[in-house]
Design an enzyme around this catalytic site. Structure first.
Site, short mmCIF file in Angstrom:
data_model
loop_
_atom_site.label_atom_id
_atom_site.label_comp_id
_atom_site.label_asym_id
_atom_site.label_seq_id
_atom_site.Cartn_x
_atom_site.Cartn_y
_atom_site.Cartn_z
N LYS A 29 -41.49 -2.94 -21.22
CA LYS A 29 -42.59 -3.51 -22.00
C LYS A 29 -43.59 -4.30 -21.15
O LYS A 29 -44.80 -4.20 -21.34
CB LYS A 29 -42.00 -4.42 -23.08
CG LYS A 29 -42.99 -4.91 -24.10
CD LYS A 29 -42.27 -5.70 -25.20
CE LYS A 29 -43.25 -6.16 -26.26
NZ LYS A 29 -42.55 -6.88 -27.36
N PHE A 37 -31.69 -6.00 -27.26
CA PHE A 37 -32.05 -5.42 -28.55
C PHE A 37 -32.89 -4.16 -28.34
O PHE A 37 -33.89 -4.18 -27.62
CB PHE A 37 -32.82 -6.44 -29.39
CG PHE A 37 -33.28 -5.86 -30.71
CD1 PHE A 37 -32.35 -5.44 -31.66
CD2 PHE A 37 -34.63 -5.72 -31.00
CE1 PHE A 37 -32.76 -4.88 -32.86
CE2 PHE A 37 -35.05 -5.18 -32.21
CZ PHE A 37 -34.12 -4.75 -33.14
N GLN A 38 -32.48 -3.09 -28.95
CA GLN A 38 -33.14 -1.78 -28.87
C GLN A 38 -33.25 -1.25 -27.45
O GLN A 38 -34.19 -0.55 -27.11
CB GLN A 38 -34.52 -1.82 -29.54
CG GLN A 38 -34.41 -2.00 -31.04
CD GLN A 38 -35.69 -1.70 -31.80
OE1 GLN A 38 -36.77 -1.93 -31.29
NE2 GLN A 38 -35.56 -1.21 -33.02
N GLU A 94 -39.66 10.06 -35.29
CA GLU A 94 -39.99 10.46 -33.92
C GLU A 94 -39.68 11.93 -33.67
O GLU A 94 -40.35 12.58 -32.87
CB GLU A 94 -39.25 9.59 -32.90
CG GLU A 94 -39.77 8.16 -32.81
CD GLU A 94 -39.17 7.22 -33.84
OE1 GLU A 94 -38.38 7.68 -34.70
OE2 GLU A 94 -39.48 6.01 -33.78
N MET A 154 -28.82 31.66 -43.59
CA MET A 154 -28.30 32.38 -42.43
C MET A 154 -26.81 32.15 -42.27
O MET A 154 -26.05 33.06 -41.91
CB MET A 154 -29.06 31.95 -41.17
CG MET A 154 -28.71 32.75 -39.94
SD MET A 154 -28.98 34.51 -40.17
CE MET A 154 -30.59 34.71 -39.42
C1 LIG Z 1 -30.34 21.21 -36.79
C2 LIG Z 1 -29.56 22.41 -37.16
N1 LIG Z 1 -28.41 22.30 -37.84
C3 LIG Z 1 -27.71 23.40 -38.19
C4 LIG Z 1 -28.13 24.64 -37.84
C5 LIG Z 1 -27.32 25.89 -38.20
N2 LIG Z 1 -28.09 26.78 -39.09
C6 LIG Z 1 -28.76 27.84 -38.61
S1 LIG Z 1 -29.58 28.66 -39.81
C7 LIG Z 1 -29.01 27.62 -40.98
C8 LIG Z 1 -29.39 27.81 -42.42
C9 LIG Z 1 -30.81 27.55 -42.69
O1 LIG Z 1 -31.00 27.51 -44.08
P1 LIG Z 1 -32.44 27.41 -44.70
O2 LIG Z 1 -33.23 26.37 -44.03
O3 LIG Z 1 -32.33 27.29 -46.18
O4 LIG Z 1 -33.09 28.82 -44.29
P2 LIG Z 1 -32.62 30.32 -44.66
O5 LIG Z 1 -31.62 30.76 -43.64
O6 LIG Z 1 -32.06 30.29 -46.02
O7 LIG Z 1 -33.89 31.10 -44.56
C10 LIG Z 1 -28.18 26.64 -40.43
C11 LIG Z 1 -27.50 25.59 -41.20
C12 LIG Z 1 -29.34 24.71 -37.09
N3 LIG Z 1 -29.84 25.87 -36.67
N4 LIG Z 1 -30.04 23.60 -36.79
#
Ligand SMILES: Cc1ncc(C[n+]2csc(CCOP(=O)(O)OP(=O)(O)O)c2C)c(N)n1
Lengths: 94, 578
Positions: free
Chosen positions: B178, B128-129, B66, B491
């Protein structure tokens, strides 16, 4: 500076209204110290009055956030009158 | 949907009673909706049964989660400027869309969500659900409601569409027990065009417009900051006229990108933490900022106490809660961006600021020399994200839609994929939701079937929603997927390197064999390690008729610069770590 405010919200009544209104305060960490919900003189419009403690910048934002809720017709805040002002007023009438 | 009119339930509704599910579909037709994203389950089964019988009128995209459905609806809404529609069952189906709701709420994306609910008699019994999705979604929806009487469906749906896509757009959720789907009633629909207690104010007060024009006409070093409000109010043309008339340099927020062509001579780049050097620095020099359809997010302002201290600020936004929220400004104008621009244009005198513009150019040169050239034209070392992005932009036409996930690659796309046509970037701005990219690309491609849609995604983000590869195959969605694989949650790793003495806590990440994975899902794929193979690999991807995933092995410890260090003023932006 933190002061006491009476916040009044006029809104169309429906299920969940109170939650939405309360949420505006709770997400800013503000406690609602007292609450009165009553029908207003206007048909279908409920009046919610809440007493809270916060600062003037936050209360302005809260009023706007309340008015942003779809059901809310209007919101406004009154500040607890300051004692000095009361004295001045009294003097005027003396 | 050519056969829709003939067999349509529209006809049916004029002669006999319809059930709740039919009424929902009818409201979709009334609102011009023909593309639906969703996932069935117990509580919403009667709706799906009715949908099956009316499949000539709708295209329903079955995602694999979803979260995928709602992000796809967001991608669709963002590129079309229409309202995205998403359907889920009760309980886990409904809770799975909360991230998407939060994302859409932050980024002002118009959505109407239909959730199934347990039968009315069981509501509130922990059936349920059953989940109380109304309370759970309250903080991340513009409006939500539960239908308790089938007769309310037309009015509530009309209201939902109106609220979702007027004023500052946002997501609206309607919950259907529902039994409501099957109950019958006499249907009639009238679109909602106003509500007593909800009145977005589109038109600016004339005296504020006059004042703004006076300030603009007499400014010495004016600077325009524009955000997504331009895109949402479809004011791209007016923005261009405004910029050309006033001669003022214009800078975009992340979500404002594409509202003014990147090639426009007065466009000076992106604001914010990883934006361009010139517009960030010049916020310390300007004497008048005109901020339109943006909200002074902390990623844009940096340390807010020092932001624009020497400048007058005019802030225009349709959402009054944004005025004075993050920044105290000198002139608050509650208005829709388009309306504001239209009313101020006749009052503006023609101006030029050659010396002021030269200051931006000089800073851009500095940024080019120290950062950009090495990012997009590296000659040695491993492949850099920036060069991949630049190459794709050079190999595709200007209508190409760029989608990103979240992380370093997102900032690199924002920096190095110049956008010249409106609504050609879809990215998760306010919430920064990893996993957004792949499903958003699905929706964007459906919204713009004749354009190339290219997703740039990190190895981390792809692993959050990679099951949607199967949706791409089943629905034959020809998206191009560029995986920029650096073996890290890039990042976060960059921040660890810069602010946590390179302690790489839980950021090195293994990935599956993406080529095999794509293959297993029926998506053509390739992988590239060397710079000399990059062009051909990208060409193969772009020329391929259908979806294609290209995994690009990039430099592992590349950083995104320039950067406004957290807690610093934007004028303290750094061009590198040394
Ligand atoms: C759902 C979620 N969890 C954690 C984060 C924190 N976060 C921001 S950037 C990042 C790293 C992303 O890594 P990747 O997808 O390999 O991309 P890159 O930065 O290497 O381009 C994280 C963990 C987030 N933004 N969203």
């Amino acid at each position: 500076m933190v002061r006491e405010y009476l916040v009044t919200t006029l809104a169309q009544d429906r299920v969940g209204l109170l939650s939405r209104v309360a949420m505006v305060f709770s997400r800013r960490g503000i406690n609602i110290e007292s609450l009165k919900v009553a029908e207003s003189a206007m048909k279908g419009i409920t009046s919610l009055s809440m007493v809270v403690h916060t600062d003037s910048k936050t209360i302005k934002q809260i009023i706007k956030q309340l008015e942003k809720q779809v059901e809310v017709l209007q919101a406004f805040a009154a500040e607890q009158p300051n004692e000095n002002i009361q004295i001045e007023n009294k003097l005027q009438y003396a | 949907m050519p056969d829709c009119k003939e067999k349509s339930i529209l006809k049916l509704a004029s002669t006999q009673d319809v059930n709740g599910a039919e009424a929902i579909l009818l409201s979709f037709l009334e609102e011009g909706v023909d593309t639906l994203f969703g996932y069935p389950g117990g509580a919403i089964m009667p709706f799906y049964d009715t949908l099956f019988q009316n499949s000539d009128c709708f295209r329903h995209i079955l995602t694999r989660h979803e979260q995928g459905a709602i992000h796809a609806a967001q991608g669709y809404a963002r590129v079309t400027r229409k309202t995205g529609v998403c359907l889920t069952t009760s309980g886990p189906g409904a809770t799975n869309i909360l991230t998407g709701l939060a994302d859409a709420y932050m980024d002002s994306t118009p959505l109407v969500i239909v959730t199934g609910q347990v039968v009315s008699s069981l509501v509130g019994t922990d059936a349920f659900q059953e989940t109380d999705i109304l309370t759970m979604s309250m903080a991340v929806t513009k409006w939500n409601a539960q239908i308790t009487n089938v007769r309310d469906i037309p009015a509530v749906m009309a209201k939902a569409f109106y609220i979702a896509n007027s004023g500052r757009p946002g997501p609206v959720l309607i919950d259907f027990p529902k039994d409501v789907f099957s109950a019958k009633f006499a249907y009639s629909y009238s679109p909602c065009t106003s509500l007593k207690t909800y009145r977005p104010n589109y038109h600016p007060a004339p005296e504020l417009v006059d004042k703004a024009a006076r300030w603009i006409n007499t400014a010495q070093k004016p600077l325009l900051l524009f955000g997504q409000g331009i895109v949402l109010s479809k004011a791209e043309e007016e923005l261009k006229m405004f910029v050309e008339r006033t001669g003022m340099p214009a800078a975009a927020t992340l979500l404002g990108l594409s509202a003014l062509p990147a090639s426009h001579p007065l466009y000076v780049g992106m604001l914010g933490m990883h934006g361009n050097y010139a517009p960030n620095l010049m916020t310390g020099e300007t004497d008048l900022v005109v901020a339109i359809g943006m909200r002074f997010d902390d990623r844009v302002t940096g340390k807010v106490d020092t932001y624009l201290k020497q400048s007058r600020i005019i802030h225009v936004d349709i959402d009054p809660t944004e005025l004075g929220k993050n920044m105290d400004t000198d002139l608050e104008v509650e208005a829709d961006a388009k309306s504001f621009l239209k009313s101020i244009l006749p009052l503006l005198s023609k101006n030029e600021y050659p010396e002021w513009i030269d200051q931006f150019k000089a800073k851009l040169e500095e940024e080019k020399k120290i950062v950009i050239d090495d990012d997009v034209f590296p000659s040695k070392g491993k492949i850099q994200m920036g060069e991949v992005i630049r190459m794709v932009s050079e190999m595709t036409s200007s209508g190409t839609v760029a989608i990103t996930d979240v992380g370093q690659h997102q900032m690199k796309v924002a920096r190095y994929f110049p956008l010249d046509s409106p609504r050609t970037l879809v990215t998760s701005g306010g919430l920064g939701t990893m996993g957004f990219g792949l499903p958003a690309a699905v929706g964007a491609q459906l919204g713009k079937p004749n354009e190339t849609v290219v997703l740039f995604v990190g190895d981390g983000g792809l692993q959050m929603t990679m099951q949607e590869l199967m949706t791409i195959t089943q629905e034959k969605i020809p998206v191009k997927i560029v995986v920029l694989n650096n073996g890290f949650l890039g990042m976060v790793r960059q921040w660890q390197e810069m602010f946590f003495e390179s302690r790489y806590s839980s950021t090195p990440m293994q990935s599956p064999d993406f080529v095999k994975l794509a293959g297993a899902c029926g998506v053509e794929a390739g992988k590239v390690y060397q710079r000399e193979d990059l062009y051909d690999a990208l060409k193969q991807m772009l020329d391929h008729d259908g979806a294609f995933l290209l995994e690009v092995m990039v430099e592992k410890e590349e950083n995104v610069f320039p950067m406004v260090p957290p807690g610093a003023a934007v004028t303290e932006m750094i061009l590198g770590s040394s």
